[in-house]
Every structure is written in C-alpha cells, then in structure tokens.
Write an enzyme that holds these catalytic residues in place. Sequence first.
Site, short mmCIF file in Angstrom:
data_model
loop_
_atom_site.label_atom_id
_atom_site.label_comp_id
_atom_site.label_asym_id
_atom_site.label_seq_id
_atom_site.Cartn_x
_atom_site.Cartn_y
_atom_site.Cartn_z
N LEU A 96 3.96 62.42 -8.65
CA LEU A 96 3.49 63.72 -9.14
C LEU A 96 2.11 63.58 -9.76
CD1 LEU A 96 6.70 65.23 -10.75
CD2 LEU A 96 5.96 65.19 -8.36
N GLY A 100 7.34 59.94 -7.98
CA GLY A 100 7.50 61.04 -7.01
C GLY A 100 7.28 60.58 -5.58
N ASN A 141 8.91 54.39 -12.26
CA ASN A 141 8.37 53.81 -13.49
C ASN A 141 8.31 54.80 -14.65
OD1 ASN A 141 6.44 55.34 -12.12
ND2 ASN A 141 4.72 54.18 -12.92
N GLU A 142 8.89 55.99 -14.50
CA GLU A 142 8.69 57.07 -15.48
C GLU A 142 8.96 56.69 -16.93
OE1 GLU A 142 9.79 57.45 -12.50
OE2 GLU A 142 9.25 59.38 -11.65
C1 LIG Z 1 15.34 65.49 -19.81
C2 LIG Z 1 14.57 66.44 -18.98
C3 LIG Z 1 13.86 65.81 -17.83
C4 LIG Z 1 12.88 66.74 -17.26
C5 LIG Z 1 11.92 66.05 -16.32
C6 LIG Z 1 10.70 65.55 -17.00
C7 LIG Z 1 9.69 64.97 -16.39
C8 LIG Z 1 9.64 64.95 -14.93
C9 LIG Z 1 9.09 63.75 -14.29
C10 LIG Z 1 9.33 63.86 -12.88
C11 LIG Z 1 9.54 62.58 -12.19
C12 LIG Z 1 8.34 62.16 -11.43
C13 LIG Z 1 7.26 61.74 -12.12
C14 LIG Z 1 6.03 61.27 -11.46
O1 LIG Z 1 5.88 61.15 -10.29
S1 LIG Z 1 4.78 60.97 -12.56
C15 LIG Z 1 3.59 60.05 -11.69
C16 LIG Z 1 3.92 58.61 -11.79
N1 LIG Z 1 3.02 57.83 -11.03
C17 LIG Z 1 2.46 56.72 -11.49
O2 LIG Z 1 2.72 56.30 -12.59
C18 LIG Z 1 1.48 56.05 -10.60
C19 LIG Z 1 0.18 55.86 -11.28
N2 LIG Z 1 -0.79 55.31 -10.37
C20 LIG Z 1 -0.83 54.02 -10.00
O3 LIG Z 1 -0.01 53.22 -10.36
C21 LIG Z 1 -1.95 53.63 -9.10
O4 LIG Z 1 -2.89 54.67 -9.12
C22 LIG Z 1 -1.55 53.33 -7.65
C23 LIG Z 1 -0.76 54.50 -7.02
C24 LIG Z 1 -0.71 52.06 -7.57
C25 LIG Z 1 -2.84 53.12 -6.82
O5 LIG Z 1 -3.64 52.14 -7.44
P1 LIG Z 1 -5.20 52.07 -7.14
O6 LIG Z 1 -5.41 52.17 -5.68
O7 LIG Z 1 -5.69 50.88 -7.87
O8 LIG Z 1 -5.78 53.42 -7.75
P2 LIG Z 1 -6.15 53.74 -9.27
O9 LIG Z 1 -5.04 53.36 -10.16
O10 LIG Z 1 -7.49 53.18 -9.58
O11 LIG Z 1 -6.19 55.33 -9.25
C26 LIG Z 1 -7.27 56.04 -8.65
C27 LIG Z 1 -7.45 57.34 -9.39
O12 LIG Z 1 -6.27 58.15 -9.23
C28 LIG Z 1 -5.77 58.52 -10.51
N3 LIG Z 1 -4.29 58.61 -10.42
C29 LIG Z 1 -3.46 57.62 -10.07
N4 LIG Z 1 -2.21 58.07 -10.07
C30 LIG Z 1 -2.24 59.38 -10.42
C31 LIG Z 1 -1.24 60.39 -10.59
N5 LIG Z 1 0.06 60.17 -10.40
N6 LIG Z 1 -1.64 61.61 -10.97
C32 LIG Z 1 -2.94 61.88 -11.17
N7 LIG Z 1 -3.94 60.95 -11.03
C33 LIG Z 1 -3.59 59.74 -10.65
C34 LIG Z 1 -6.23 57.43 -11.44
O13 LIG Z 1 -6.25 57.89 -12.77
C35 LIG Z 1 -7.64 57.16 -10.90
O14 LIG Z 1 -8.45 58.22 -11.38
P3 LIG Z 1 -10.02 58.00 -11.62
O15 LIG Z 1 -10.61 57.78 -10.27
O16 LIG Z 1 -10.47 59.28 -12.24
O17 LIG Z 1 -10.16 56.82 -12.53
#
Ligand SMILES: CCCCC/C=C\CCCC/C=C/C(=O)SCCNC(=O)CCNC(=O)[C@H](O)C(C)(C)COP(=O)(O)OP(=O)(O)OC[C@H]1O[C@@H](n2cnc3c(N)ncnc32)[C@H](O)[C@@H]1OP(=O)(O)O
Length: 329
Positions: A135, A180, A204-205
Amino acid sequence: MDAYKSSVDFAEATAFLSHACYEQDKMALRATLKNKSILSGLLSRLSSCSSHGRVCVSPVLVAQRRNNSTSPKLKVDFNQSTGVAVMHMQNPPVNSLSLGFLTEFCIAVEKLEMDKSCRGLILTSSQPKVFSAGLDIMDMYGKKLEQYEEFWRAVQEMWLKLYSSNMVTIAAINGSSPAGGCLMSLSCDYRIMADNPRYSIGFNETQFGIVVPVWCKEAMTTIVGHRNTELTLELGLLYNPSDALKIGLVDQLVPEDQVLATATKTMTKWLAIPDHARRITKSMMRKPTIDKIMSIREADMQQYISFISKDSTQKMLGTYLEMLKKKRG
Ligand SMILES: CCCCC/C=C\CCCC/C=C/C(=O)SCCNC(=O)CCNC(=O)[C@H](O)C(C)(C)COP(=O)(O)OP(=O)(O)OC[C@H]1O[C@@H](n2cnc3c(N)ncnc32)[C@H](O)[C@@H]1OP(=O)(O)O
C-alpha cells in the site's frame, strides 16, 4: 446485507463503466469510491449515455504524490488466441498501491472479467527488482478522514476483485513483494517467484506499528496455515524466496529471467482444466472467506479509519517514511 449490497452496486457500476473511455472510467470510478451515495445518479447518467457509451463526468484529477500524471499505471497485453492477459504493473518507482493505481487496477480486472474470451490473468511488474511495495504509505499518512475512507474502499475492492476472480490468476513475482504486494499475490491462484535471495516477500506491518486487516489474516491462513500466519503477522516477517517456498507462501521458484515464461506455461496447464469445473471448485474453496469478509466490510472500514487516524499510528508511519527516505540519502 448492506455491505453486500454496496459491493453488488459497485460491481454494477464498474460493469457499466467498462464500456466508457479509459480516463473517464477512472474519474467516474474514483467518484464512486469516494461517495457511494452518488451511485444511483452515476448509474442513471450512464444509462442515458450516447451509443458510444461515453460517461459525461467533468474531469477531477486528484494529484497523487509522484503520480499526478495520467500515464497508465498498468499495461495489459491480452492474447485473444490463448485467452490469457498479462498485466504489467508500472507505477514507478516501486509499484506502490496508491488510490490511483487501485482504481485503475479494479477497472482493468473488471473489464477482463467481463470479456468471456479472457480465461487467465498473469500479474507481474515492469519495475526492476520490485513486484509491489504494498500500500502507498502516502495515502495512509496525513490525510483527511474521507480520504482514508476512499483509499480503504479501493483496497478492499482490489482484494475482492482479485480473490473472487473467475479467471485463473497467476502472480509472476519478479521482485520484492512486501505487505500489500504479498496480499495481492496471495489473492492469486498460483505464485511463481524469482529465485533471487535479495528479494523478499511477507508481511512487515507490525515492524512499523500497523496491523493487517482481518481478511488478510484469513486469506493467509488458508494458504500457509495458522502457525505460519501467526508468526509472520506478529513478528512482521519478510522471507527470502527459499524460505517463502518452505512455508508455502509461494508455490514455485525459478531463475529470474524465467518467471514470466514459467507463468505462461503454468497457465496453459491450468487452462486445460474445464473452466466450469475449475471455477465452481474455486468458488467452493473461497466463498466462505469472501462471505465472511463481506459481512464485516463496513466494520472493517470503521476499524481502519479509527486505527489509521490515531496520532500514535500517524507518528509511527511518519517515522517509517523518514526511514525509507533516509535509506537512499
Ligand atoms: C486493528 C485495525 C486494523 C486496521 C488496519 C490498519 C492498517 C492497515 C494496513 C494494511 C496492510 C497493508 C499495509 C501495507 O502494505 S503498508 C506498505 C508496506 N510496505 C513496505 O513497508 C515496503 C517499503 N518499501 C521497501 O521496503 C522498499 O522500497 C522496496 C519495496 C524493497 C524497494 O526497495 P528499493 O528498490 O531500494 O526502493 P526504495 O526503498 O529506495 O524506495 C524508492 C522510493 O519509493 C518510496 N516507497 C517505498 N515503498 C513505499 C510505499 N509502500 N509507499 C510509498 N512510498 C514508498 C521510498 O520512500 C522511496 O522514495 P524516495 O524516492 O522519495 O526516497
């Protein structure tokens, strides 16, 4: 019942919309997600459209963080002769599931679903090294309550569309797929991942202070069992491909350059099964989970809004975002 009705309405709306032109589709569906109460108006406008089926909705472009362009976030290659569509996610830099992406995704799946000649869908990424980063955290951070609602409705819809699809769905996971992104691939019928130890997949949330929704837990449990789900979700575990294979989070590992070819070959095998028998069986396997989720859909929405808008949650998300950015700088 209300929750079910709203989903049926949504399906009807998207069905109508599938005949409308692409950008207008997105705007109309976005409006639908934003405010379900406009649905009846939208439907009546659609039914009085010209023979070209164009939707007459004035343009409202919602600027996304880095995706304020109207360039498509998906490329769909449909091969009429095989009946297989390959959907390439192309939402740079990391295919995060933003509201814009999710809206486009739901429309694309709905269109394929309605095309009886399309029997199989392969989901893959055009971005190097990443299947999907999950997400879009920017859509969960510092927004208004109605924006959280609009976003979460799109998340729920994406999951329902994919999980309940009649098509054979195969995830060709050619890069990391956390959170996500993992949920998206878990919604498919089969998962093939690139055997590259630098890639990871899982949930990893909890590591950054958020909790997956109950339907994500349910779907995961049906695939890897209670114990693996418990460990993964509580500890916020991401697995390398071989560990993911061990617990059944993915079905097959192949060299990176063979992910799509293997998915295509696997699809041929799945499509050799008579469609009606496979579909009924898929429905038999998945319907109980879908019904359960439909019955709590609105409660899930309220839970999400209340959780995500808490100061403490926002603070943790802010810290996590900073950490992601620092990683690069
Ligand atoms: C009790 C009630 C419950 C209610 C529910 C509550 C909550 C609901 C949650 C729902 C469940 C789902 C949650 C999610 O999906 S949250 C997202 C989780 N994702 C992550 O933690 C992944 C984070 N990203 C990474 O680990 C890495 O980016 C990578 C995917 C492994 C890729 O690595 P790499 O190629 O080295 O890229 P960068 O890390 O350098 O990232 C490039 C730029 O992209 C931005 N980025 C990365 N991930 C995200 C994201 N998920 N959303 C937005 N932006 C993201 C990152 O900041 C870099 O940005 P920049 O260029 O400006 O520096």
